[in-house]
Design a protein around this motif. Structure first.
Motif, mmCIF file in Angstrom:
data_model
loop_
_atom_site.group_PDB
_atom_site.id
_atom_site.type_symbol
_atom_site.label_atom_id
_atom_site.label_comp_id
_atom_site.label_asym_id
_atom_site.label_seq_id
_atom_site.Cartn_x
_atom_site.Cartn_y
_atom_site.Cartn_z
ATOM 1 N N GLY A 160 0.772 -1.117 0.118
ATOM 2 C CA GLY A 160 -0.091 -0.096 -0.114
ATOM 3 C C GLY A 160 0.663 1.109 -0.068
ATOM 4 N N VAL A 161 0.308 2.447 0.694
ATOM 5 C CA VAL A 161 1.013 3.560 0.791
ATOM 6 C C VAL A 161 2.415 3.435 1.206
ATOM 7 C CG1 VAL A 161 1.165 5.928 1.780
ATOM 8 C CG2 VAL A 161 -0.868 4.791 1.133
ATOM 9 N N ASP A 162 2.736 2.372 2.214
ATOM 10 C CA ASP A 162 3.917 2.073 2.865
ATOM 11 C C ASP A 162 5.019 1.703 1.760
ATOM 12 O OD1 ASP A 162 2.676 2.502 5.202
ATOM 13 O OD2 ASP A 162 3.704 0.747 6.138
ATOM 14 N N LEU A 163 4.635 1.171 0.780
ATOM 15 C CA LEU A 163 5.244 0.778 -0.284
ATOM 16 C C LEU A 163 5.791 1.794 -1.102
ATOM 17 C CD1 LEU A 163 6.660 -1.508 -2.064
ATOM 18 C CD2 LEU A 163 4.571 -1.905 -3.524
ATOM 19 N N VAL A 164 5.013 2.721 -1.397
ATOM 20 C CA VAL A 164 5.275 4.125 -1.961
ATOM 21 C C VAL A 164 6.440 4.720 -1.437
ATOM 22 C CG1 VAL A 164 4.325 6.109 -2.829
ATOM 23 C CG2 VAL A 164 2.786 4.165 -3.143
ATOM 24 N N CYS A 165 6.258 4.947 -0.111
ATOM 25 C CA CYS A 165 7.331 5.411 0.681
ATOM 26 C C CYS A 165 8.448 4.921 0.636
ATOM 27 C CB CYS A 165 6.987 5.743 2.074
ATOM 28 S SG CYS A 165 5.187 6.606 2.341
ATOM 29 N N ALA A 166 8.582 3.525 0.835
ATOM 30 C CA ALA A 166 9.684 2.804 0.754
ATOM 31 C C ALA A 166 10.453 2.902 -0.644
ATOM 32 C CB ALA A 166 9.272 1.536 1.185
ATOM 33 N N THR A 182 8.237 11.579 2.441
ATOM 34 C CA THR A 182 7.106 11.608 3.386
ATOM 35 C C THR A 182 5.984 11.963 2.494
ATOM 36 O OG1 THR A 182 8.724 12.425 5.102
ATOM 37 C CG2 THR A 182 6.169 13.195 5.340
ATOM 38 N N VAL A 183 4.653 11.265 3.041
ATOM 39 C CA VAL A 183 3.341 11.504 2.386
ATOM 40 C C VAL A 183 2.377 11.490 3.392
ATOM 41 C CG1 VAL A 183 4.019 10.089 0.226
ATOM 42 C CG2 VAL A 183 2.698 8.883 2.304
ATOM 43 N N VAL A 184 1.425 12.323 3.096
ATOM 44 C CA VAL A 184 0.034 12.341 3.996
ATOM 45 C C VAL A 184 -0.939 11.510 3.232
ATOM 46 C CG1 VAL A 184 -1.610 13.974 4.954
ATOM 47 C CG2 VAL A 184 1.003 14.665 4.828
ATOM 48 N N THR A 185 -1.684 10.777 3.978
ATOM 49 C CA THR A 185 -2.563 9.908 3.582
ATOM 50 C C THR A 185 -3.950 9.843 4.775
ATOM 51 O OG1 THR A 185 -3.022 7.533 2.891
ATOM 52 C CG2 THR A 185 -1.519 7.896 4.674
ATOM 53 N N LEU A 186 -4.831 9.784 3.935
ATOM 54 C CA LEU A 186 -6.183 9.786 4.684
ATOM 55 C C LEU A 186 -7.187 8.760 3.927
ATOM 56 C CD1 LEU A 186 -8.165 10.539 6.910
ATOM 57 C CD2 LEU A 186 -8.761 12.621 5.770
ATOM 58 N N ASN A 187 -7.766 7.767 4.474
ATOM 59 C CA ASN A 187 -8.469 6.593 3.810
ATOM 60 C C ASN A 187 -8.141 6.117 2.408
ATOM 61 O OD1 ASN A 187 -10.488 7.561 5.875
ATOM 62 N ND2 ASN A 187 -11.254 8.928 4.597
ATOM 63 N N GLY A 188 -6.707 6.025 2.751
ATOM 64 C CA GLY A 188 -6.018 5.475 1.533
ATOM 65 C C GLY A 188 -5.653 6.254 0.328
ATOM 66 N N LYS A 189 -6.076 7.584 0.476
ATOM 67 C CA LYS A 189 -5.747 8.492 -0.589
ATOM 68 C C LYS A 189 -4.345 9.247 -0.220
ATOM 69 C CE LYS A 189 -7.518 12.494 -3.099
ATOM 70 N NZ LYS A 189 -8.602 13.490 -3.196
ATOM 71 N N THR A 242 -8.367 12.127 11.490
ATOM 72 C CA THR A 242 -7.399 11.818 11.950
ATOM 73 C C THR A 242 -6.481 11.071 10.474
ATOM 74 O OG1 THR A 242 -7.979 11.316 14.002
ATOM 75 C CG2 THR A 242 -6.066 9.981 13.118
ATOM 76 N N HIS A 243 -5.754 11.520 10.064
ATOM 77 C CA HIS A 243 -4.870 11.209 9.030
ATOM 78 C C HIS A 243 -3.214 10.607 9.395
ATOM 79 C CE1 HIS A 243 -3.137 15.494 9.277
ATOM 80 N NE2 HIS A 243 -1.979 14.754 8.752
ATOM 81 N N GLN A 244 -2.747 9.903 8.433
ATOM 82 C CA GLN A 244 -1.378 9.216 8.898
ATOM 83 C C GLN A 244 -0.348 10.271 8.012
ATOM 84 O OE1 GLN A 244 -4.183 7.075 8.416
ATOM 85 N NE2 GLN A 244 -4.108 7.314 10.664
ATOM 86 N N VAL A 245 0.950 10.319 8.630
ATOM 87 C CA VAL A 245 1.932 10.787 7.725
ATOM 88 C C VAL A 245 3.019 9.461 8.105
ATOM 89 C CG1 VAL A 245 3.842 12.412 8.158
ATOM 90 C CG2 VAL A 245 1.632 13.329 8.606
#
Length: 206
Positions: free
Chosen positions: A57-63, A88-95, A117-120
């Motif tokens: 997912g988004v973790d793979l994009v950052c990695a 570094t990315v900001v993500t909310l609801n998979g976006k 609440t989002h994730q960085v």
């Protein structure tokens, strides 16, 4: 004193490195970053499964982006100094929310983040020779419920325009944030404790 090559032109990352007493030579990477999971999955095929297998997912994009930046600079420098890449990315609801193209895009992002609440996520790659260490750190950030007036005034400062998610927690954007869970430095752009621990492992292994 620990010395690294920072594969980033980000002044925020450079300041964080200096904060812990390390020195950093700046070498901007020419790596073409992936912007979504599909692109990241395609890039994954270039690497041994053991290196990226634990990311999705988004973790793979950052990695993938952190690793790509570090590898690009390592090829150019060819020195024995460790190379640090980060994304570094900001993500909310998979976006994934990148840097805004204009003020209207910034307004839409801030409305999206308001009251939620989002994730960085920051991917960190530390390379020296053939040794490659890679981690992704996640911090949860909760925004206050923002008024249209607050959003407009914040955009007028110009601060959102060069930042993922359209805000900077280390600046005026701190007033948008109700709480965080996890590393504050990660939200700024580089999880220092993780970088420090990775460096200890790298030095031990060599």
């Amino acid at each position: 004193m620990t010395a690294i090559i920072l594969a980033s032109a980000s002044p925020r990352r450079r300041e964080l490195i200096h904060q812990i007493g390390w020195t950093a030579d700046i070498e901007k990477s020419c790596f073409h970053e992936v912007s979504d999971v599909a692109e990241a999955e395609d890039k994954r095929k270039r690497y041994p499964a053991s290196l990226l297998d634990s990311f999705s997912g988004v973790d793979l994009v950052c990695a993938v982006n952190a690793l790509g930046k570090a590898e690009d600079v390592l090829k150019e420098t060819g020195t024995g100094i460790p190379v640090l890449g980060a994304d570094t990315v900001v993500t909310l609801n998979g976006k994934i929310l990148g840097k805004p193209e204009d003020e209207e895009a910034a307004r839409q992002m801030l409305r999206f983040l308001s009251g939620n609440t989002h994730q960085v996520k920051t991917g960190v790659a530390l390379l020296k020779g053939d040794r490659k260490l890679l981690q992704v750190v996640t911090t949860s950030v909760t925004f206050r419920k923002l008024t249209e007036d607050e959003i407009g005034k914040y955009i007028a400062t110009g601060e959102p325009m060069d930042k993922a998610g359209s805000y900077g927690i280390q600046g005026k954007g701190t007033l948008l944030v109700e709480s965080i869970t996890g590393s504050y430095d990660n939200v700024v752009g580089l999880p220092l404790v993780t970088v420090y621990e990775m460096m200890k492992v790298l030095q031990k292994d060599l």
